[in-house]
Design an enzyme around this catalytic site. Sequence first.
Site, PDB file in Angstrom:
ATOM      1  CG  ASP A   1      -2.029   2.381   6.685  1.00  0.00           C
ATOM      2  OD1 ASP A   1      -2.587   3.262   7.100  1.00  0.00           O
ATOM      3  OD2 ASP A   1      -2.092   1.993   5.343  1.00  0.00           O
TER       4      ASP A   1
ATOM      5  CB  THR B   1      -2.412   3.413  -4.325  1.00  0.00           C
ATOM      6  OG1 THR B   1      -2.639   4.617  -3.848  1.00  0.00           O
ATOM      7  CG2 THR B   1      -2.014   3.512  -5.713  1.00  0.00           C
ATOM      8  CB  SER B   2      -7.491   3.678  -2.427  1.00  0.00           C
ATOM      9  OG  SER B   2      -7.545   2.474  -2.122  1.00  0.00           O
TER      10      SER B   2
ATOM     11  CG  ASP C   1      -1.539   8.037   0.366  1.00  0.00           C
ATOM     12  OD1 ASP C   1      -0.546   8.094   0.002  1.00  0.00           O
ATOM     13  OD2 ASP C   1      -2.519   8.339  -0.276  1.00  0.00           O
TER      14      ASP C   1
ATOM     15  CE  LYS D   1      -5.210  -1.116  -1.450  1.00  0.00           C
ATOM     16  NZ  LYS D   1      -4.038  -0.478  -0.894  1.00  0.00           N
TER      17      LYS D   1
ATOM     18  CG  ASP E   1      -1.589   1.233   1.428  1.00  0.00           C
ATOM     19  OD1 ASP E   1      -2.416   1.616   0.537  1.00  0.00           O
ATOM     20  OD2 ASP E   1      -1.842   1.735   2.634  1.00  0.00           O
TER      21      ASP E   1
END
Length: 217
Positions: A163, A106-107, A14, A138, A12
């Site tokens: 995270d 990543t989103s 951020d 996600k 991931d």
Amino acid sequence: MRPGRRKYVLFDVDGTLIDAVSNQRRVWGTWAQRYGLDPDEVYRVALRTRPMDTFAQVAADRDARECLAVLHELEDEDVRSGVYTAFDGASELLCSLPPGAWALVTSNYEHRVRGRFLRTGLQVPDVIVDAAAVEEGKPSPVPYLQAAARLGAEPGDCLVIEDAPSGVRSGLRAGMTVWGVNAPEPVEGVHRHFLSLREAAPHILARMTSPEGTAAV
């Protein structure tokens, strides 16, 4: 982890490699103020959902496409002018990984990720699965499964570093080993938990180089 097979790690971004909490809060706060909304409430919802779902909850009477355009404008400006910090140990870890054995999931959008990596000096991998690459984000397993496919990896040979709860669920649903970092308490479901990325780094590298995959759990 099957003995003798190549191992892969999927990160991931951020909250895992880059500390962007203050940036996210500032962007959502500015967005909320433009629509006369409570910044704290908007940010609380935004932490748990994708932007379109956030708009549906906090600004259902607004045009969602307009809301998204405003958010994208603010995020792009933040990439250009905001202050970003890579988590301790991130640069050394990424530089130590074999090429073609890791990816970002990543989103966010790839151009922003590349901008942030440029600002923080982090190495960019060949594979980045971003919000535009998948129809389901996600916690769907789709983003991590796509990253594995693009690397030519089997899900069981992949380690996910996350995270957030939605990312952890995504990795678990993809049938991968998931380790959590940068949180005081473990996210439900993680196979291992580390207080920081720096603490996790030697274990990640050991797993990647162990011929028998003994660091799987």
